[in-house]
Design an enzyme around this catalytic site. Structure first.
Site: not given
Lengths: 500, 503
Positions: B79, B154, B178
């Site tokens: 990420k 997210s 997330s």
């Protein structure tokens, strides 16, 4: 800048009662910074003592320096404070380019130390107990240098350079409660308080506490209230007053300046003020109000500091003698007059003289050398006396004088030689050939030579005009390049006059 | 498509260590897959140009007889919230466009040390603020199950990458869901470890007291294997737990084969149902509970009266911490710098940079957080929120006296349409209602696939939560449920995902 009107100090004190308060920041002499492994060193090339943490780079996190916590606890204890069982960090949020994260990690609700008191003795023996509200840990900011303007000020500068070497250096901020009752002693008390805090830091070995380097910085709060009034007046905070003498002067100036405004019916603006060493005045900085909003909140990246009773008691047991008590003891042991002792304290030379005495010098000799010749050279070079010469070498020099090997005048040259790096006192004596000529034969020969040049002198001496000896002694000293004991020359000369 | 990319990380790792497949082949297969489908999915913000070289190094070490980590040679998607030295780290924001970190995040460092091949950086909502990845400054990620839908957020990029077989493993970060909510909407597995279980060092902070890095995978065992690589104490993160951990992979393997569901007490939170919950999601959840009962588990209804305030408290604590964490993006030391027209002071430059560099959701939360911390409002907002947080922790404590794990749907709805909630922040925020409490309390949570919602055919996730430090319990139980569900379906859920890129 318009010149401030000021009232005479005496008149100011007649009308108003000064109330003081101090925030003293001390940089701790840890090996690494408060929250990172970067070296905590002064004087390095700009932006070399930094890690990603100090720059606040994305993803970095702080880690508390354990040594800084120990130092802070020791300092808190020496200030007579309680040590918090649980102490925590908070973020103080504001944007400024010297703050890499745009927040400062400091302590807010739970400082490491609180509720202390410091004994401060003035030159005349008056003792004050300055109440300490708190001492808390925080990180220093970087250093901005404004270029292109005048005198390094931000006004008119075309650019600012920033050095983050200082960013993250561990600080303890010591905050007093309002100090009442100082009256006409207020300026002296201000100076004496900062001097005591400085001595405490030095005696604990937690900071070099050199004001000229910013190791110790003082913000002085001053307010006045009309005689008989309960309510405190509006205060100003004079920032970064960088010498003991300036602390005294700044407080005196603020009292006089504020008094003039108040007497004329004006009001004091709550603001920070800048001290100007050259003019001995302060000028307005940024307005400051209690409504300044730093949006403090608990620092989520750090756990609370829980030192434990055991550590606190261990550090308490290792505390050196309190400076005020130690001073009283030393003054007695050394037999100094008030004035002599004050000289030593003002010069920050207690430790040096203690060590010199421990190395075998008499207290008076140690005092004389440190406050005299060594301080003079230190002033010329703009450095600390302590950095020039070791107490052992001073003691060795003093012992050579005591043994008659050196005169004071020769000893000054020896000190100079040692400071210049020529070796130990004995080595300087040998290399420069400085020892006193103790061979009477050589002295008598020189006396005869001088008398031959000034034959009338013997006559005068026999007539009892003893002052005539001076000319001969001078000539002998000159011939001996100063390496003779003038008293011995005088003795020999008078013997010579008596003989003939 | 290459069969290699369909393998779980554990299966691929077995082939790698058996010498049946090389790390270069495994890496190339995934790079090919990215090239084929990521134009549609947009899971990646950056694809590594050194992954093959790294893979070659692993192959050489293996050939030289070196004893490598079990997962050595397996590709990993990272990420973009995690900083890396070999690829830019933007956290989905323009303000960090092209930013190169001088250090690797601890989790990345550990993954590299284990021989995992970092193949790229995945898309995310800007600074991890969002539940749809639509707030990325670099355009949204599309859900591999339906490209017109959100992949969650997210960490939509990491979840989509794994769901689209672009990587078998990914790293995510979970501040309010997330990792878990994207897992829910993409039919994958996501774990938010116990707070302090995985280092945050090098994870670009959103809300420091809530953020936690964790694994994103297609199977529970894979998540456990990755957890074991990245977890454990890190002296650079003061909030990292110093005690040692049991192996999560061992727990997962025990769950796959053992009878861990028998006698298990499963709590069901009264507050996590009804309004806002999609019928198909609730249906699959009910079926899963029935399956659990059938396996000998006991279902216990628990009352968590303060959970209903969780979202409100979260949206005060998060913006407050974020407003401070994001203050460093000021152009002075790194990142974007915008000079205002006609020049200006450093303050003007800071303001112009932040105006241009931050997206609307980030600005919204910075303003909200700044306000919540302001003097005079602190007690009412931040202070109250922290009290709620304590009450939620107490609700968890009380619950875990009665049950071993708490189960819920991982999110109230399946994937919504891209654009559907972008102008309705409150609706977006409510999608995290089930995941937020775990972050507020610091307890671990996992989301595993629990079937497709009948009404839209989209994935749903089962969330399990356990007491702090009992992450191994989650893996044990989740692996057991995964095994039962899959044996019921006769296949993995992810195998039902539609083909992509015309292949």
């Amino acid at each position: 800048m318009a010149k401030d009107k000021i009232l005479s100090f005496e008149r100011a004190l007649e009308l108003f009662e000064p109330v003081l308060g101090f925030e003293v920041h001390i940089e701790l002499g840890t090996k690494t910074k408060m929250f990172s492994s970067a070296p905590n060193e002064f004087g390095s090339e700009p932006n070399t003592n930094i890690t990603p943490v100090d720059l606040g780079l994305p993803g970095t996190l702080p880690v508390v320096n354990e040594q800084a916590v120990r130092y802070s606890i020791s300092l808190g204890l020496a200030l007579g404070c309680e040590i918090a069982e649980t102490s925590s960090f908070a973020r103080k949020n504001y944007f400024y380019p010297d703050m890499t994260k745009n927040y400062q990690i400091t302590q807010s609700d739970q400082p490491i130390a609180y509720d202390g008191s410091v004994e401060v003795e003035l030159a005349d023996g008056t003792i004050y107990h300055v109440p300490i509200e708190r001492a808390h840990m925080e990180e220093d900011a970087g250093k901005l240098t404004h270029v292109g303007g005048s005198a390094g000020r931000i006004q008119g500068a075309s650019a600012s350079l920033v050095d983050y070497n200082r960013a993250g250096v561990p600080l303890v901020e010591i905050v007093t409660r309002p100090i009442f009752g100082a009256e006409h002693n207020a300026p002296e008390l201000a100076k004496a308080y900062v001097a005591v805090v400085r001595e405490i830091a030095i005696s604990l070995g937690i900071s070099e506490a050199r004001m000229e380097r910013g190791n110790l910085r003082c913000d002085a709060n001053v307010s006045l209230r009309p005689r008989g009034q309960e309510k405190l007046g509006t205060r100003t905070e004079t920032k970064n007053v960088n010498s003991l003498r300036s602390v005294e002067r700044a407080v005196r100036y603020e009292i006089q300046r504020q008094a003039a405004i108040l007497e004329a019916g004006g009001t004091i603006t709550q603001e920070t003020r800048h001290w100007h060493e050259d003019t001995g005045t302060t000028s307005a900085g940024r307005p400051k109000s209690d409504a300044d909003d730093y949006r403090y909140f608990p620092e989520p990246d750090l756990l609370p500091v829980v030192p434990g009773r055991e550590l606190i008691e261990q550090l308490r047991s290792e505390l050196p003698e309190a400076p005020a008590a130690r001073n009283r003891r030393l003054k007695g042991e050394w037999g100094f007059t008030d004035l002599e002792f004050q000289d030593v304290v003002n010069g920050g030379l207690l430790a040096e003289i203690s060590a010199t005495v421990a190395a075998g010098a008499t207290a008076q000799a140690a005092r004389k050398w440190w406050t005299g010749e060594i301080s003079r050279i230190a002033n010329t070079q703009g450095v600390d006396a302590a950095s020039l010469i070791s107490p052992e070498n001073v003691a060795a020099t003093a012992k050579l004088v005591e043994a008659g090997t050196l005169t004071d005048k020769l000893a000054r040259q020896v000190i100079e030689g040692v400071i210049a790096g020529e070796g130990s006192p004995q080595e300087v004596v040998d290399a420069r050939g400085l020892a006193v000529v103790s061979d009477d034969g050589a002295l008598i020969a020189a006396i005869d030579e001088a008398l031959a040049a000034q034959p009338d002198i013997l006559e005068k001496l026999r007539e009892g005009k003893v002052q005539a000896a001076g000319a001969v002694i001078g000539a002998v000293m000159k011939a001996m390049k100063g390496q003779a004991d003038a008293a011995r020359v005088r003795e020999l000369l008078l013997e010579r006059a008596a003989q003939a | 498509m290459s069969e290699l990319i369909r393998l779980s990380a554990a299966e691929l790792a077995a082939k790698l260590s058996a010498g049946e497949v090389s790390a270069v082949e495994a890496t190339q297969a995934h790079l090919d897959r990215i090239a084929a489908v990521d134009g549609d999915v947009h899971a990646f913000l950056h694809v590594s140009d050194s992954a093959l070289e790294t893979a070659r190094g692993i192959d050489e070490r293996r050939a030289a007889g070196e004893q490598l980590h079990e997962l050595a040679g397996v590709p990993l998607a990272v990420k973009d919230v995690l900083v890396t030295t070999d690829m830019p780290s933007t956290s989905g924001s323009k303000i960090l466009e092209g930013y190169m970190s001088p250090f690797d995040a601890t989790v990345v460092e550990r993954a590299r040390a284990a021989g995992l091949i970092a193949i790229g950086k995945t898309n995310m909502d800007e600074f991890a603020m969002g539940s749809s990845t639509e707030h990325s400054a670099y355009g949204p990620t599309h859900n591999p199950w339906d490209l017109t839908r959100i992949p969650g957020g997210s960490g939509g990029g990491s979840a989509a990458a794994v769901a689209a077989f672009e990587a078998p493993l990914a790293l995510g970060s979970d501040t309010g869901g997330s990792i878990r909510q994207p897992a829910h909407v993409t039919g994958t597995v996501g774990v938010k470890p116990t707070y302090g279980g995985v280092s945050r060092y090098g994870s670009i902070a959103l809300a420091s007291s809530l953020d936690q890095v964790g694994p994103v995978t297609r199977t529970v065992l894979d998540a456990a294997l990755l957890h074991d690589v990245i977890g454990g104490h890190d002296a650079r993160d003061s909030t990292s737990i110093p005690e040692s951990w049991v192996l999560m992979a061992a727990a997962a393997r025990e769950g796959q084969s053992g009878e861990v569901l028998k006698g298990l007490r499963v709590g069901v939170v009264k507050q996590f149902s009804g309004e806002g919950f999609q019928a198909g999601v609730e249906q699959r959840f009910a079926e899963t509970l029935t399956l659990l009962q059938g396996a000998g588990a006991e279902i216990v209804e628990i009352d968590a009266p303060h959970f209903e305030y969780a979202v409100a408290a979260y949206y005060l604590i998060l913006p407050a911490e974020a407003s401070s964490n994001l203050a460093r993006y000021d152009s002075v030391r790194f990142g974007l710098r915008v000079h205002p027209q006609g020049g200006g002071t450093v303050e003007d430059v800071m303001a112009a940079t932040r105006e241009a560099g931050f997206g609307p959701e980030v600005k919204r939360r910075i303003i909200l957080g700044t306000y919540a911390l302001s003097s005079g409002y602190y007690d009412a907002y931040y202070g109250s929120a922290q009290k709620v947080r304590t009450l939620i922790q107490r609700d968890f404590n009380a619950a875990f006296e009665q049950v071993d794990v708490i189960a819920s749907p991982s999110a109230p709805t399946t994937a919504f349409k891209l654009g559907e909630r972008i102008n309705d922040p409150l609706a977006m925020y409510l999608n995290d209602i089930t995941t937020i409490p775990a972050n507020l309390a610091g307890v671990p949570g996992i989301s595993i696939p629990m079937g497709l919602a009948p009404e839209d055919g989209l994935p749903t996730g089962l969330q399990l939560m356990a007491p702090a430090r009992a992450d191994d319990r989650l893996y044990r139980v989740a692996a057991a449920i995964e095994a039962r569900l899959e044996s019921g379906w006769g296949h993995t859920l992810i195998s039902q995902a539609p083909a992509l890129g015309g292949k």
